[in-house]
Design a protein around this motif. Structure first.
Motif, PDB file in Angstrom:
ATOM      1  N   PHE A 150       0.881  -1.177   0.000  1.00  0.00           N
ATOM      2  CA  PHE A 150       0.000   0.000   0.000  1.00  0.00           C
ATOM      3  C   PHE A 150       0.910   1.216   0.000  1.00  0.00           C
ATOM      4  O   PHE A 150       1.659   1.432   0.954  1.00  0.00           O
ATOM      5  CB  PHE A 150      -0.902  -0.035   1.231  1.00  0.00           C
ATOM      6  CG  PHE A 150      -1.948   1.042   1.255  1.00  0.00           C
ATOM      7  CD1 PHE A 150      -2.900   1.133   0.239  1.00  0.00           C
ATOM      8  CD2 PHE A 150      -1.985   1.975   2.283  1.00  0.00           C
ATOM      9  CE1 PHE A 150      -3.870   2.122   0.262  1.00  0.00           C
ATOM     10  CE2 PHE A 150      -2.953   2.969   2.313  1.00  0.00           C
ATOM     11  CZ  PHE A 150      -3.897   3.042   1.295  1.00  0.00           C
ATOM     12  N   LEU A 172       1.473   6.335   8.457  1.00  0.00           N
ATOM     13  CA  LEU A 172       1.720   5.035   7.812  1.00  0.00           C
ATOM     14  C   LEU A 172       2.770   5.175   6.706  1.00  0.00           C
ATOM     15  O   LEU A 172       2.614   5.985   5.791  1.00  0.00           O
ATOM     16  CB  LEU A 172       0.394   4.553   7.201  1.00  0.00           C
ATOM     17  CG  LEU A 172       0.345   3.116   6.700  1.00  0.00           C
ATOM     18  CD1 LEU A 172       0.368   2.139   7.861  1.00  0.00           C
ATOM     19  CD2 LEU A 172      -0.941   2.884   5.878  1.00  0.00           C
ATOM     20  N   ARG A 229       3.625  -6.597   2.909  1.00  0.00           N
ATOM     21  CA  ARG A 229       2.821  -6.685   4.135  1.00  0.00           C
ATOM     22  C   ARG A 229       1.952  -7.929   4.058  1.00  0.00           C
ATOM     23  O   ARG A 229       1.822  -8.546   2.999  1.00  0.00           O
ATOM     24  CB  ARG A 229       1.938  -5.433   4.299  1.00  0.00           C
ATOM     25  CG  ARG A 229       0.866  -5.298   3.233  1.00  0.00           C
ATOM     26  CD  ARG A 229      -0.080  -4.131   3.495  1.00  0.00           C
ATOM     27  NE  ARG A 229      -1.137  -4.096   2.476  1.00  0.00           N
ATOM     28  CZ  ARG A 229      -2.170  -3.284   2.501  1.00  0.00           C
ATOM     29  NH1 ARG A 229      -2.309  -2.386   3.462  1.00  0.00           N
ATOM     30  NH2 ARG A 229      -3.086  -3.325   1.553  1.00  0.00           N
ATOM     31  N   SER A 237      -3.657  -2.651  -3.234  1.00  0.00           N
ATOM     32  CA  SER A 237      -4.593  -2.187  -2.196  1.00  0.00           C
ATOM     33  C   SER A 237      -5.710  -3.214  -2.068  1.00  0.00           C
ATOM     34  O   SER A 237      -5.966  -3.986  -3.008  1.00  0.00           O
ATOM     35  CB  SER A 237      -5.210  -0.827  -2.577  1.00  0.00           C
ATOM     36  OG  SER A 237      -6.010  -0.976  -3.736  1.00  0.00           O
ATOM     37  N   VAL A 238      -6.391  -3.193  -0.940  1.00  0.00           N
ATOM     38  CA  VAL A 238      -7.570  -4.051  -0.786  1.00  0.00           C
ATOM     39  C   VAL A 238      -8.622  -3.627  -1.811  1.00  0.00           C
ATOM     40  O   VAL A 238      -9.329  -4.465  -2.400  1.00  0.00           O
ATOM     41  CB  VAL A 238      -8.119  -3.959   0.652  1.00  0.00           C
ATOM     42  CG1 VAL A 238      -9.442  -4.699   0.783  1.00  0.00           C
ATOM     43  CG2 VAL A 238      -7.107  -4.520   1.645  1.00  0.00           C
ATOM     44  N   GLN A 239      -8.698  -2.305  -2.066  1.00  0.00           N
ATOM     45  CA  GLN A 239      -9.685  -1.798  -3.019  1.00  0.00           C
ATOM     46  C   GLN A 239      -9.509  -2.467  -4.384  1.00  0.00           C
ATOM     47  O   GLN A 239     -10.471  -2.926  -5.005  1.00  0.00           O
ATOM     48  CB  GLN A 239      -9.543  -0.273  -3.184  1.00  0.00           C
ATOM     49  CG  GLN A 239     -10.129   0.547  -2.057  1.00  0.00           C
ATOM     50  CD  GLN A 239      -9.178   0.775  -0.881  1.00  0.00           C
ATOM     51  OE1 GLN A 239      -8.215   0.036  -0.666  1.00  0.00           O
ATOM     52  NE2 GLN A 239      -9.468   1.801  -0.092  1.00  0.00           N
ATOM     53  N   ASN A 257     -10.110  -4.717   6.209  1.00  0.00           N
ATOM     54  CA  ASN A 257      -8.653  -4.897   6.184  1.00  0.00           C
ATOM     55  C   ASN A 257      -8.216  -5.201   7.612  1.00  0.00           C
ATOM     56  O   ASN A 257      -8.164  -4.318   8.470  1.00  0.00           O
ATOM     57  CB  ASN A 257      -8.004  -3.607   5.656  1.00  0.00           C
ATOM     58  CG  ASN A 257      -6.517  -3.761   5.401  1.00  0.00           C
ATOM     59  OD1 ASN A 257      -5.987  -4.872   5.475  1.00  0.00           O
ATOM     60  ND2 ASN A 257      -5.842  -2.657   5.114  1.00  0.00           N
ATOM     61  N   ILE A 268     -13.675  -1.687   3.772  1.00  0.00           N
ATOM     62  CA  ILE A 268     -13.612  -1.444   2.335  1.00  0.00           C
ATOM     63  C   ILE A 268     -14.726  -2.242   1.678  1.00  0.00           C
ATOM     64  O   ILE A 268     -14.841  -3.456   1.905  1.00  0.00           O
ATOM     65  CB  ILE A 268     -12.216  -1.828   1.796  1.00  0.00           C
ATOM     66  CG1 ILE A 268     -11.195  -0.823   2.350  1.00  0.00           C
ATOM     67  CG2 ILE A 268     -12.179  -1.812   0.271  1.00  0.00           C
ATOM     68  CD1 ILE A 268      -9.885  -1.374   2.705  1.00  0.00           C
TER      69      ILE A 268
HETATM   70  O1  LIG Z   1      -5.360  -1.642   1.073  1.00  0.00           O
HETATM   71  C1  LIG Z   1      -5.485  -0.655   1.831  1.00  0.00           C
HETATM   72  N1  LIG Z   1      -6.444   0.271   1.561  1.00  0.00           N
HETATM   73  C2  LIG Z   1      -6.642   1.379   2.337  1.00  0.00           C
HETATM   74  O2  LIG Z   1      -7.543   2.224   2.066  1.00  0.00           O
HETATM   75  C3  LIG Z   1      -5.797   1.518   3.464  1.00  0.00           C
HETATM   76  N2  LIG Z   1      -5.710   2.454   4.437  1.00  0.00           N
HETATM   77  C4  LIG Z   1      -4.704   2.068   5.272  1.00  0.00           C
HETATM   78  O3  LIG Z   1      -4.345   2.680   6.298  1.00  0.00           O
HETATM   79  N3  LIG Z   1      -4.156   0.890   4.846  1.00  0.00           N
HETATM   80  C5  LIG Z   1      -4.816   0.540   3.719  1.00  0.00           C
HETATM   81  N4  LIG Z   1      -4.677  -0.532   2.907  1.00  0.00           N
END
Ligand SMILES: O=c1[nH]c(=O)c2[nH]c(=O)[nH]c2[nH]1
Length: 307
Positions: free
Chosen positions: A163, A174, A180, A234-236, A262, A296
């Motif tokens: 991310f 962060l 990760r 990203s998870v998105q 997440n 998410i």
């Molecule tokens: O995949 C992620 N999406 C996010 O929107 C997000 N926000 C965060 O703090 N870590 C992550 N990880």
């Protein structure tokens, strides 16, 4: 004044637990058991019961509960949850003139056939984890909506996730990362395109098979190929690719909704002035936590026809 009040009521029974066994011979695949938690809610014209002591139009919730068992008994052939929900919805909307709509929700307790010495057991089952769920809405006209889903589908990978390059401002701590753990508990809902009872395919088990297939596509897309995996930025993005793959693979699914919290695995770094570097994180020791967790979710559907 009171005469002008409007009332939209519904009633039913929740948490009706029913289990049905179909006793096939071992040669035909063995026994089949389902355990369902059923909720039925009807939209029913029984206004006098709300405004007076006249209960003459109420279908008692106790009778609704009994009907679940009667219909389970009548299903002499194996039925899927979705088919059973349609049977119930059809029953309430066709038997009672005052019932215009029925919503039937079912969650299945995931009993899975055990394998002993490499062979599927004819009558032995163990409890799985993730759950098949469905919500079916049936109108008196026979029009319907069938949504099915998965709950509690926990997935994790130890690498191929990162991310980075997100909004960086005075609130940001962060760091960017390309390494990760990513972990989630997927809730998925999808809608079938059947809009009338007459359109439901007759082949028994088609919904159950579809559930297994969707589950596999979701997991396969999340993980990528077994040896190398697939990088998730990203998870998105992973959520979107999972939903897109379900829509690509199954033309009979009209839309998909995914919720993927997440669930963080926080790198552990311990130390102080006297004892710096007591535990120095090297992609090895984590603090797993689901409080707080990222939330998410998205709904993905095919573009609407422009006809
Ligand atoms: O995949 C992620 N999406 C996010 O929107 C997000 N926000 C965060 O703090 N870590 C992550 N990880």
């Amino acid at each position: 004044m009171a005469d002008r009040l409007e009332l939209q009521g519904r009633h039913g029974k929740s948490r009706v637990r029913v289990s049905r066994v179909w006793r096939r011979p071992a040669a035909a695949g063995g026994h089949v058991i389902v355990e369902w938690n059923v909720a039925v809610s009807v939209v029913s014209d029984c206004l006098p019961s709300y405004t007076s002591d006249d209960n003459s139009t109420i279908v008692a919730t106790d009778s609704i509960k009994n009907t679940v068992y009667v219909k389970a008994k009548e299903c002499t052939e194996i039925v899927s949850m979705e088919e059973f929900a349609v049977i119930l919805g059809r029953h309430f909307t066709s038997l009672y003139p005052q019932v215009s709509e029925a919503t039937v929700t079912i969650a299945e307790r995931p009993w899975e056939r055990v394998v002993v010495d490499g062979k599927p057991h004819s009558h032995g089952f163990k409890l799985g984890v993730e759950k098949h769920v469905t919500e079916v809405i049936v109108k008196k006209s026979g029009n319907l909506l069938i949504n099915s889903g998965i709950q509690g589908y926990s997935l994790l990978k130890t690498t191929q996730s990162g991310f980075e390059k997100f909004v960086r401002d005075r609130y940001t701590l962060l760091p960017d990362t390309r390494e990760r753990i990513v972990a989630t508990e997927v809730t998925a809902w999808w809608r079938y395109p059947f809009e009338h009872v007459s359109q439901i395919p007759s082949k028994s088990f088609c919904f159950t098979q579809r559930y297994q297939d969707v589950k596999k596509v979701l997991a396969d897309t999340f993980f990528g190929p077994p040896d190398v995996g697939v990088y998730s930025p990203s998870v998105q993005n992973t959520l979107y690719l999972m939903a897109k793959e379900v829509l690509n693979r199954f033309p009979d699914i009209a839309s998909v909704q995914l919720r993927m919290p997440n669930l963080h695995f926080i790198p552990v770094n311990l130390g102080n002035k006297e004892n710096p570097g007591l535990v120095k994180f090297a992609d090895d020791v984590y603090l797993p936590t689901d409080e707080p967790h990222g939330t998410i979710e998205a709904a993905v559907s095919r573009p609407k026809s422009k006809l």
